[in-house]
Write an enzyme that holds these catalytic residues in place. Structure first.
Site, PDB file in Angstrom:
ATOM      1  N   GLY A 215       0.835  -1.206   0.000  1.00 23.44           N
ATOM      2  CA  GLY A 215       0.000   0.000   0.000  1.00 23.44           C
ATOM      3  C   GLY A 215       0.861   1.244   0.000  1.00 23.44           C
ATOM      4  N   ASN A 216       0.240   2.393   0.261  1.00 30.86           N
ATOM      5  CA  ASN A 216       0.994   3.649   0.304  1.00 30.86           C
ATOM      6  C   ASN A 216       0.395   4.611   1.325  1.00 30.86           C
ATOM      7  OD1 ASN A 216      -1.076   5.306  -1.088  1.00 30.86           O
ATOM      8  ND2 ASN A 216      -0.638   3.917  -2.793  1.00 30.86           N
ATOM      9  N   HIS A 217       1.025   5.776   1.478  1.00 28.98           N
ATOM     10  CA  HIS A 217       0.661   6.723   2.543  1.00 28.98           C
ATOM     11  C   HIS A 217      -0.486   7.652   2.196  1.00 28.98           C
ATOM     12  CE1 HIS A 217       3.769   5.803   5.351  1.00 28.98           C
ATOM     13  NE2 HIS A 217       4.737   6.010   4.489  1.00 28.98           N
ATOM     14  N   SER A 218      -1.122   7.482   1.043  1.00 28.43           N
ATOM     15  CA  SER A 218      -2.174   8.430   0.668  1.00 28.43           C
ATOM     16  C   SER A 218      -3.273   8.451   1.738  1.00 28.43           C
ATOM     17  CB  SER A 218      -2.771   8.020  -0.677  1.00 28.43           C
ATOM     18  OG  SER A 218      -3.877   8.842  -0.966  1.00 28.43           O
ATOM     19  N   ALA A 283      -3.973   7.414  -5.307  1.00 29.34           N
ATOM     20  CA  ALA A 283      -2.575   6.981  -5.419  1.00 29.34           C
ATOM     21  C   ALA A 283      -2.614   5.508  -5.792  1.00 29.34           C
ATOM     22  CB  ALA A 283      -1.855   7.200  -4.092  1.00 29.34           C
TER      23      ALA A 283
END
Ligand code: C5P
Length: 421
Positions: A215-218, A283
């Protein structure tokens, strides 16, 4: 659209009408004072049946009165409105809307509404039947025609067991909208009525196995702000939301939740042809694991024996695909570029190249060096549009402001491009 310095300390009147949601006004007062603003609470006499004056006095640090015959020597019923930079009424009941539309001045709050020349934001809350009643519809239309901002109510649980449109939005949502009205007068004009806006927001999660993902920090905040502002401007909005911070549903918005890039792609490609404006703020993971294991991957027994390499495959570029597949009458498409500078070029140069690669009509570029932007309340950057010539892009600076103010700037440009098509 010129606006006020977003860091300015404002004189804000929080009006509270007599509905059960009056307790949420306490959180709104907190939201505003925590951001450094001076708040004076003007409850109607009926509101004081729900929350006592002492609570509002303690939270605002200012005296509270509700009638026009208190502190008459100060001519308070005139002065409070005259001195305000912003008036926000939450909750605004059906009765308060009726009295405001009729221009009554029978208590301190309605008198204040008549003397205020600053932006006025009303956050309605009432039973769904009252919100739908032709009398209320007419009052809302009258107030909006006069320039008062009447926010969309949320849909959800009302006082009793019933639910529907008429719920007061969350205090932070009302606070953000009210500050946007003060920061950028006109940002909440009803200029998007009849416009269909499709927004993606948040990060995607690409499954490794049933319990793990890439995943990512969005945080999803910028995309949610775009959906929220578009809905308050009258647009018909669909929000395709991936993984986001615990963000409440934007009022008046149809929300569809997705997890992976593949799910996001399916929702966006099927819905885009019916939209006038598409904003890809999500994102999206560029890669996903080549295989998602059906059972949880086990850690190898011996140290150093575990799998250390993940095989990845590339995800389709949804934004580029939406651009490629739209017809001549297709939507205006807005992309996002979270850039950091590197040894070869600064963030803006990377964004110019991305605009050309993706082929979208507008690209919002944020400089995310040092982790700025993710999860923050504010944002800044540049809006790029394709242009002839060597530079290949016309660049407009978007000054630092709340994510809602940045949303308004993006929607201004996108709406102008949609109108010109
Ligand atoms: O190439 P990059 O990921 O930086 O591009 C960002 C823009 O492209 C965003 O608008 C994002 O929503 C979109 N995107 C996409 N599909 C991908 C990757 C990014 O639509 N697979």
């Amino acid at each position: 659209m010129p606006g006020r310095d977003p860091r300015a300390r404002l004189n804000i009147v929080v009006g509270v009408a007599g509905g059960i949601a009056a307790y949420k006004a306490c959180h709104l007062v907190r939201f505003l004072t925590e951001r450094g603003h001076r708040v004076r609470v003007a409850p109607t006499p009926a509101a004081l049946n729900f929350v006592g004056a002492a609570t509002f006095e303690a939270l605002s640090g200012n005296p509270v009165s509700s009638g026009v015959f208190e502190a008459v020597d100060e001519v308070r019923h005139v002065r409070i409105g005259q001195e305000a930079d912003l008036v926000v009424v939450a909750p605004a009941t059906a009765d308060l809307l009726a009295r405001a539309a009729a221009g009554r001045a029978d208590d301190l709050l309605t008198a204040t509404l008549l003397t205020a020349t600053c932006p006025v934001v009303l956050a309605p809350a009432m039973h769904a039947e009252m919100w739908a009643h032709p009398a209320t519809r007419d009052n809302v239309a009258t107030l909006r025609r006069r320039g008062t901002i009447v926010l969309e109510p949320a849909v959800g649980r009302l006082t009793g067991a019933d639910s529907g449109p008429g719920r007061l939005p969350e205090p932070a949502q009302i606070g953000a909208m009210a500050l946007l009205a003060a920061e950028r007068p006109g940002a909440l004009a009803r200029d998007l009525a009849g416009t269909r806006v499709l927004v993606s927001a948040g990060g995607t999660r690409e499954a490794l196995d049933p319990v793990r993902f890439l995943g990512n920090h969005s945080s999803g905040r910028q995309g949610f702000a775009i959906a929220e502002v578009a809905a308050h401007r009258g647009a018909e909005v669909t929000l395709v939301a991936g993984a986001v911070d615990a963000l409440p549903d934007p009022p008046g918005v149809r929300r569809v939740d997705v997890v992976s890039a593949a799910e996001l792609r399916a929702e966006m490609t099927s819905r885009a042809p019916a939209a006038d404006i598409v904003v890809m703020a999500a994102a999206v993971a560029d890669y996903r694991p080549a295989r998602a294991a059906e059972a949880k991957l086990k850690k190898a027994a011996g140290a150093g024996e575990g799998p250390t390499t993940l095989e990845l495959v590339e995800n389709p570029d949804i934004l580029a695909e939406l651009v490629r597949t739209r017809g001549a009458a297709g939507p205006v498409i807005v992309g996002f570029a979270a850039e950091t500078g590197d040894a070869e070029a600064g963030p803006l140069a990377h964004a110019r190249a991305k605009l050309a690669r993706k082929g979208c009509d507008l690209l919002m570029c944020n400089d995310v060096s040092g982790g700025a932007t993710f999860g923050a309340e504010d944002n800044a950057g540049w809006l790029l549009a394709p242009a002839a010539g060597e530079a290949g892009a016309e660049v407009t600076e978007v000054p630092r402001g709340s994510k809602h103010a940045v949303a308004a700037a993006i929607l201004d440009r996108a709406a102008a491009a949609a109108a010109a098509r």
